[in-house]
Design a protein around this motif. Structure first.
Motif, PDB file in Angstrom:
ATOM      1  N   ALA A  93      17.299  17.502  10.920  1.00 48.86           N
ATOM      2  CA  ALA A  93      16.219  18.397  11.362  1.00 48.86           C
ATOM      3  C   ALA A  93      15.999  18.324  12.860  1.00 48.86           C
ATOM      4  CB  ALA A  93      14.920  18.050  10.620  1.00 48.86           C
ATOM      5  N   ALA A  94      16.239  17.145  13.452  1.00 45.54           N
ATOM      6  CA  ALA A  94      16.056  17.000  14.893  1.00 45.54           C
ATOM      7  C   ALA A  94      17.061  17.840  15.673  1.00 45.54           C
ATOM      8  CB  ALA A  94      16.181  15.526  15.290  1.00 45.54           C
ATOM      9  N   LEU A  95      18.227  18.111  15.092  1.00 48.03           N
ATOM     10  CA  LEU A  95      19.233  18.952  15.747  1.00 48.03           C
ATOM     11  C   LEU A  95      18.884  20.433  15.615  1.00 48.03           C
ATOM     12  CD1 LEU A  95      22.546  17.312  14.450  1.00 48.03           C
ATOM     13  CD2 LEU A  95      21.105  16.579  16.353  1.00 48.03           C
ATOM     14  N   ARG A  96      18.195  20.767  14.531  1.00 41.95           N
ATOM     15  CA  ARG A  96      17.915  22.172  14.216  1.00 41.95           C
ATOM     16  C   ARG A  96      16.586  22.650  14.799  1.00 41.95           C
ATOM     17  NH1 ARG A  96      22.891  23.751  12.493  1.00 41.95           N
ATOM     18  NH2 ARG A  96      23.687  22.362  10.868  1.00 41.95           N
ATOM     19  N   MET A  97      15.619  21.735  14.916  1.00 41.41           N
ATOM     20  CA  MET A  97      14.306  22.134  15.406  1.00 41.41           C
ATOM     21  C   MET A  97      14.402  22.573  16.869  1.00 41.41           C
ATOM     22  SD  MET A  97      10.776  19.906  15.459  1.00 41.41           S
ATOM     23  CE  MET A  97      11.028  19.467  13.740  1.00 41.41           C
ATOM     24  N   ARG A  98      13.914  23.744  17.176  1.00 45.31           N
ATOM     25  CA  ARG A  98      14.004  24.273  18.535  1.00 45.31           C
ATOM     26  C   ARG A  98      12.894  23.678  19.392  1.00 45.31           C
ATOM     27  NH1 ARG A  98      16.822  28.755  20.274  1.00 45.31           N
ATOM     28  NH2 ARG A  98      18.074  28.240  18.442  1.00 45.31           N
ATOM     29  N   ILE A  99      13.272  22.742  20.240  1.00 48.10           N
ATOM     30  CA  ILE A  99      12.350  22.110  21.186  1.00 48.10           C
ATOM     31  C   ILE A  99      12.652  22.689  22.554  1.00 48.10           C
ATOM     32  CG2 ILE A  99      11.544  19.954  22.203  1.00 48.10           C
ATOM     33  CD1 ILE A  99      10.953  20.078  19.260  1.00 48.10           C
ATOM     34  N   GLY A 100      11.716  23.422  23.134  1.00 42.09           N
ATOM     35  CA  GLY A 100      11.997  24.107  24.378  1.00 42.09           C
ATOM     36  C   GLY A 100      12.859  25.336  24.117  1.00 42.09           C
ATOM     37  N   ASP A 101      13.576  25.790  25.138  1.00 41.32           N
ATOM     38  CA  ASP A 101      14.413  26.982  24.968  1.00 41.32           C
ATOM     39  C   ASP A 101      15.839  26.587  24.562  1.00 41.32           C
ATOM     40  OD1 ASP A 101      15.621  26.023  27.284  1.00 41.32           O
ATOM     41  OD2 ASP A 101      14.607  27.446  28.599  1.00 41.32           O
ATOM     42  N   THR A 102      16.686  27.599  24.418  1.00 41.64           N
ATOM     43  CA  THR A 102      18.060  27.368  23.971  1.00 41.64           C
ATOM     44  C   THR A 102      18.815  26.456  24.922  1.00 41.64           C
ATOM     45  OG1 THR A 102      18.135  29.527  22.869  1.00 41.64           O
ATOM     46  CG2 THR A 102      20.249  28.494  23.397  1.00 41.64           C
ATOM     47  N   GLN A 135      28.275  19.383  16.837  1.00 42.62           N
ATOM     48  CA  GLN A 135      29.008  20.512  17.388  1.00 42.62           C
ATOM     49  C   GLN A 135      28.672  21.814  16.677  1.00 42.62           C
ATOM     50  OE1 GLN A 135      32.907  18.789  16.910  1.00 42.62           O
ATOM     51  NE2 GLN A 135      33.065  18.262  19.088  1.00 42.62           N
ATOM     52  N   HIS A 136      28.439  21.723  15.378  1.00 41.00           N
ATOM     53  CA  HIS A 136      28.056  22.925  14.629  1.00 41.00           C
ATOM     54  C   HIS A 136      26.678  23.408  15.077  1.00 41.00           C
ATOM     55  CE1 HIS A 136      28.206  25.783  11.349  1.00 41.00           C
ATOM     56  NE2 HIS A 136      27.021  25.383  10.922  1.00 41.00           N
ATOM     57  N   ALA A 137      25.752  22.455  15.296  1.00 43.92           N
ATOM     58  CA  ALA A 137      24.423  22.832  15.786  1.00 43.92           C
ATOM     59  C   ALA A 137      24.522  23.464  17.167  1.00 43.92           C
ATOM     60  CB  ALA A 137      23.522  21.587  15.829  1.00 43.92           C
ATOM     61  N   LEU A 138      25.442  22.963  17.999  1.00 46.91           N
ATOM     62  CA  LEU A 138      25.674  23.558  19.315  1.00 46.91           C
ATOM     63  C   LEU A 138      26.175  24.993  19.186  1.00 46.91           C
ATOM     64  CD1 LEU A 138      27.313  20.676  21.378  1.00 46.91           C
ATOM     65  CD2 LEU A 138      25.418  22.099  22.159  1.00 46.91           C
ATOM     66  N   TYR A 139      27.112  25.187  18.265  1.00 45.02           N
ATOM     67  CA  TYR A 139      27.684  26.534  18.066  1.00 45.02           C
ATOM     68  C   TYR A 139      26.598  27.526  17.648  1.00 45.02           C
ATOM     69  CZ  TYR A 139      30.479  30.292  16.048  1.00 45.02           C
ATOM     70  OH  TYR A 139      31.016  31.519  15.752  1.00 45.02           O
ATOM     71  N   GLU A 140      25.691  27.092  16.809  1.00 45.58           N
ATOM     72  CA  GLU A 140      24.646  27.987  16.313  1.00 45.58           C
ATOM     73  C   GLU A 140      23.617  28.347  17.381  1.00 45.58           C
ATOM     74  OE1 GLU A 140      23.063  26.017  12.867  1.00 45.58           O
ATOM     75  OE2 GLU A 140      24.505  27.017  11.544  1.00 45.58           O
ATOM     76  N   LEU A 141      23.615  27.622  18.505  1.00 41.84           N
ATOM     77  CA  LEU A 141      22.686  27.933  19.597  1.00 41.84           C
ATOM     78  C   LEU A 141      23.161  29.127  20.412  1.00 41.84           C
ATOM     79  CD1 LEU A 141      21.773  24.358  20.922  1.00 41.84           C
ATOM     80  CD2 LEU A 141      20.222  25.972  19.830  1.00 41.84           C
TER      81      LEU A 141
END
Length: 311
Positions: free
Chosen positions: A190-199, A304-310
């Motif tokens: 969840a810490a990777l997915r939760m949007r903290i600040g901007d992209t 890396q997958h979380a990075l790709y989804e950003l």
């Protein structure tokens, strides 16, 4: 016991000396030293009166020492440790160092703007040899970028005074990473997915996780959603290794307070909890492994997958 009896006789003839009044807010180091002395005294089956006689002081002073409200001089601490059966060695040396550590450091600059618990944590980290951390909500503070830290603190305490100093303090704490023997973190997905600040803030933060994982003494694991509810159940905690196992500390932070726990049984429970978290989490980040050669899903591939989804 002859030494204790002699101390009682001397104490009755001494004139009370002027002493500094007890401090009202001892630091965590001072409280922990007092608690360890109380443990040793209890184990040695000595009463507070016995110790008062040994120190040529009254009973109330012993209570203040064990509560961290007053200091004990070097020769007095030496006497206590010997009377308690604490032999020369790592624990003896560590307690002597704790007693005569002035508690001064870079964190003193923030004593007028941050809560005492924050300063205590920084001081404790400065004496720590190894850290094991679990976070079920955000990236741990020691791994945060400046922008991410600013977004986290602002999101939690939007009206917080001295916001910039709080962010700078969190970043300065990260210097401890270089001196650790080991750092091991388990972070909930969840810490990777939760949007903290901007992209851009999130992208830089995830890249920093991979960068820090390149350090040879750092182990980073991600606890995936499919791992179940154990990460959420465990909440956030940090295990800080002391100079000896007896001085390990459990740190738990709450919205308006924090716990520093030195109870060995509680620390053992959380150690087992951390071991279970590591067994359920994905394999640690191995930055030397190329993405195309990863045959199974692991912590690096999830980041890396979380990075790709950003994108």
């Amino acid at each position: 016991m002859e030494q204790l009896a002699a101390g009682r006789k001397t104490a009755r003839t001494l004139t009370r000396r002027k002493r500094m009044p007890p401090r009202s807010t001892p630091s965590e180091r001072q409280r922990r030293l007092g608690a360890e002395l109380r443990k040793l005294r209890t184990r040695a089956r000595l009463s507070g009166d016995d110790v008062a006689a040994l120190l040529q002081a009254d009973r109330s002073r012993v209570s203040h020492i064990e509560a961290g409200r007053v200091d004990v001089p070097r020769n007095g601490l030496y006497k206590l440790l010997r009377a308690y059966g604490c032999e020369s060695g790592p624990l003896f040396d560590a307690l002597m160092d704790m007693a005569h550590d002035r508690g001064k450091g870079w964190w003193d600059e923030y004593k007028d703007v941050l809560a005492r618990r924050a300063l205590d944590l920084a001081e404790l980290e400065s004496r720590t040899t190894a850290i094991r951390a679990h976070d079920s909500s955000v990236i741990p503070g020691l791994l945060q970028t400046e922008d991410y830290a600013h977004a986290v603190i602002t999101g939690v305490e939007s009206e917080r005074p001295h916001l910039d100093q709080g962010v700078r303090f969190r970043i300065e704490r990260q210097r401890v990473l270089a001196g650790l023997r080991s750092y091991h973190a388990v972070i909930y997905e969840a810490a990777l997915r939760m949007r903290i600040g901007d992209t851009n803030t999130m992208r830089k933060q995830l890249l920093k996780l991979i960068e820090i994982a390149r350090l040879p003494h750092v182990t980073l694991q991600i606890f995936p959603f499919e791992g179940g509810a154990y990460s959420t159940f465990s909440r956030n905690f940090v295990l800080l290794g002391g100079p000896t196992p007896e001085l390990d500390t459990l740190y738990r932070e709450h919205p308006t307070s924090a716990d520093f726990i030195g109870d060995g049984d509680v620390i053992a429970d959380y150690t087992r909890m951390f071991e279970r978290l590591t067994s359920l989490a994905l394999a640690p980040v191995d930055p030397e492994t190329a993405p195309e050669s990863q045959e199974t899903r692991n912590s690096l591939s999830l980041i890396q997958h979380a990075l790709y989804e950003l994108r």
